[in-house]
Design an enzyme around this catalytic site. Structure first.
Site, PDB file in Angstrom:
ATOM      1  N   ASP A   1      -5.506  -0.533  -6.848  1.00 14.52           N
ATOM      2  CA  ASP A   1      -4.237  -0.189  -7.503  1.00 14.52           C
ATOM      3  C   ASP A   1      -4.332  -0.556  -8.989  1.00 14.52           C
ATOM      4  OD1 ASP A   1      -1.504   0.584  -7.632  1.00 14.52           O
ATOM      5  OD2 ASP A   1      -0.817  -1.415  -7.132  1.00 14.52           O
TER       6      ASP A   1
ATOM      7  N   PHE B   1       3.740   4.341  -2.962  1.00 13.45           N
ATOM      8  CA  PHE B   1       3.466   3.172  -2.136  1.00 13.45           C
ATOM      9  C   PHE B   1       3.211   3.641  -0.719  1.00 13.45           C
ATOM     10  CE2 PHE B   1       3.884  -0.691   0.238  1.00 13.45           C
ATOM     11  CZ  PHE B   1       3.224  -1.596  -0.586  1.00 13.45           C
TER      12      PHE B   1
ATOM     13  N   GLU C   1     -12.432  -2.604   0.609  1.00 10.53           N
ATOM     14  CA  GLU C   1     -11.012  -2.770   0.267  1.00 10.53           C
ATOM     15  C   GLU C   1     -10.185  -1.629   0.854  1.00 10.53           C
ATOM     16  OE1 GLU C   1      -8.606  -4.422  -0.623  1.00 10.53           O
ATOM     17  OE2 GLU C   1      -8.856  -5.572  -2.460  1.00 10.53           O
ATOM     18  N   ASP C   2      -8.911  -1.899   1.044  1.00  9.66           N
ATOM     19  CA  ASP C   2      -8.009  -0.842   1.499  1.00  9.66           C
ATOM     20  C   ASP C   2      -7.591   0.060   0.343  1.00  9.66           C
ATOM     21  OD1 ASP C   2      -6.524  -2.857   0.265  1.00  9.66           O
ATOM     22  OD2 ASP C   2      -5.024  -3.025   1.851  1.00  9.66           O
TER      23      ASP C   2
ATOM     24  N   ARG D   1       1.100  -1.782   9.692  1.00  6.43           N
ATOM     25  CA  ARG D   1      -0.366  -1.731   9.703  1.00  6.43           C
ATOM     26  C   ARG D   1      -0.898  -0.897  10.855  1.00  6.43           C
ATOM     27  NH1 ARG D   1      -2.155  -5.646   6.026  1.00  6.43           N
ATOM     28  NH2 ARG D   1      -0.928  -7.537   5.918  1.00  6.43           N
TER      29      ARG D   1
HETATM   30  P1  IMP Z   1      -4.420  -4.426  -7.239  1.00  9.43           P
HETATM   31  O1  IMP Z   1      -4.782  -5.842  -7.518  1.00  9.43           O
HETATM   32  O2  IMP Z   1      -3.183  -4.011  -7.989  1.00  9.43           O
HETATM   33  O3  IMP Z   1      -5.550  -3.441  -7.415  1.00  9.43           O
HETATM   34  O4  IMP Z   1      -3.890  -4.356  -5.782  1.00  9.43           O
HETATM   35  C1  IMP Z   1      -4.646  -4.330  -4.705  1.00  9.43           C
HETATM   36  C2  IMP Z   1      -3.838  -4.789  -3.512  1.00  9.43           C
HETATM   37  O5  IMP Z   1      -2.438  -4.504  -3.642  1.00  9.43           O
HETATM   38  C3  IMP Z   1      -4.305  -4.027  -2.307  1.00  9.43           C
HETATM   39  O6  IMP Z   1      -5.402  -4.644  -1.704  1.00  9.43           O
HETATM   40  C4  IMP Z   1      -3.058  -4.037  -1.453  1.00  9.43           C
HETATM   41  O7  IMP Z   1      -3.007  -5.222  -0.707  1.00  9.43           O
HETATM   42  C5  IMP Z   1      -1.915  -4.022  -2.427  1.00  9.43           C
HETATM   43  N1  IMP Z   1      -1.406  -2.645  -2.625  1.00  9.43           N
HETATM   44  C6  IMP Z   1      -1.461  -1.907  -3.741  1.00  9.43           C
HETATM   45  N2  IMP Z   1      -0.900  -0.704  -3.575  1.00  9.43           N
HETATM   46  C7  IMP Z   1      -0.491  -0.663  -2.282  1.00  9.43           C
HETATM   47  C8  IMP Z   1       0.160   0.353  -1.489  1.00  9.43           C
HETATM   48  O8  IMP Z   1       0.473   1.480  -1.906  1.00  9.43           O
HETATM   49  N3  IMP Z   1       0.406  -0.007  -0.200  1.00  9.43           N
HETATM   50  C9  IMP Z   1       0.085  -1.196   0.329  1.00  9.43           C
HETATM   51  N4  IMP Z   1      -0.523  -2.162  -0.372  1.00  9.43           N
HETATM   52  C10 IMP Z   1      -0.800  -1.903  -1.675  1.00  9.43           C
HETATM   53 MG    MG Z   2      -5.332  -5.927   0.030  1.00 13.37          MG
END
Ligand code: IMP
Ligand code: MG
Length: 183
Positions: A107, A156, A103-104, A169
């Protein structure tokens, strides 16, 4: 690229390319040691994780296979709603495999929580997560990654594969988007 005219304009650097490269190499070493003698199946989550995957995989000293899963949270909003849409399913079965999700960023944890449920149903031998970035203070669902590149504050961020509304990206660094441009 000359100063101030590229897509990185006004975006403060959080992690520069050198720092990222060093940490990705270290993660590759840790993962290689942990999976020694096994052949993990990497499942990278599109679209944010492919830049990280491309670098990470070249530091793995075990045999690996790769698949992709496309997940999109709805719209161009900066927070995930937890409502995710599968835009690309796995190509090959993960049953009995040592699956490592790539994963990137972790969050709220909603995306990974959803994936855990979905993939566990397919009976992998093991299921772990490597994430380049982790924002622990943002967690809504209590999940954790097995390997974390960098824990970062509640900001962010874009670049190194991460986007805002599909932009940024291509940046070589992870940068902070202070005010979210309207899309
Ligand atoms: P989660 O479901 O809230 O854990 O979110 C995960 C996804 O939200 C990541 O895979 C990203 O695609 C997106 N995301 C969350 N925070 C960021 C950020 O700071 N920058 C870019 N994408 C984010
Ligand atoms: Mg993502």
């Amino acid at each position: 690229m000359s100063q101030g005219v590229g897509p990185e304009q006004d975006l403060e650097i959080l992690l520069d390319a050198e720092k990222i490269a060093k940490r990705v190499r270290e993660l590759g070493g840790e993962i290689s040691a942990d999976y020694r003698g096994r052949s993990p199946h990497l499942v990278a989550i599109l679209k944010g994780a492919w830049v990280f995957l491309a670098d990470l995989i070249r530091h793995l000293e075990v045999e690996v296979t790769v698949d992709f899963m496309g997940i999109a949270s709805y719209g161009a909003s900066a927070t995930s709603s937890g409502e995710v849409k599968i835009t690309k399913d796995l190509d090959v079965s993960i049953e009995g495999r040592d699956v490592l999700i790539v994963e990137d960023i972790l969050d709220t944890g909603r995306t990974f929580h959803y994936l855990q449920g979905l993939l566990t149903a397919h009976k992998p031998k093991s299921l772990k997560l490597v994430t380049l970035l982790d924002k622990p203070s943002r967690r809504v669902v209590p999940v954790r990654a097995d390997y974390v590149g960098f824990a970062i504050p509640d900001l962010f961020v874009v670049g190194y594969g991460l986007d805002y509304a599909q932009k940024y990206r291509q940046l070589r660094e992870v940068r902070v988007l202070r005010s979210l441009p309207s899309v």
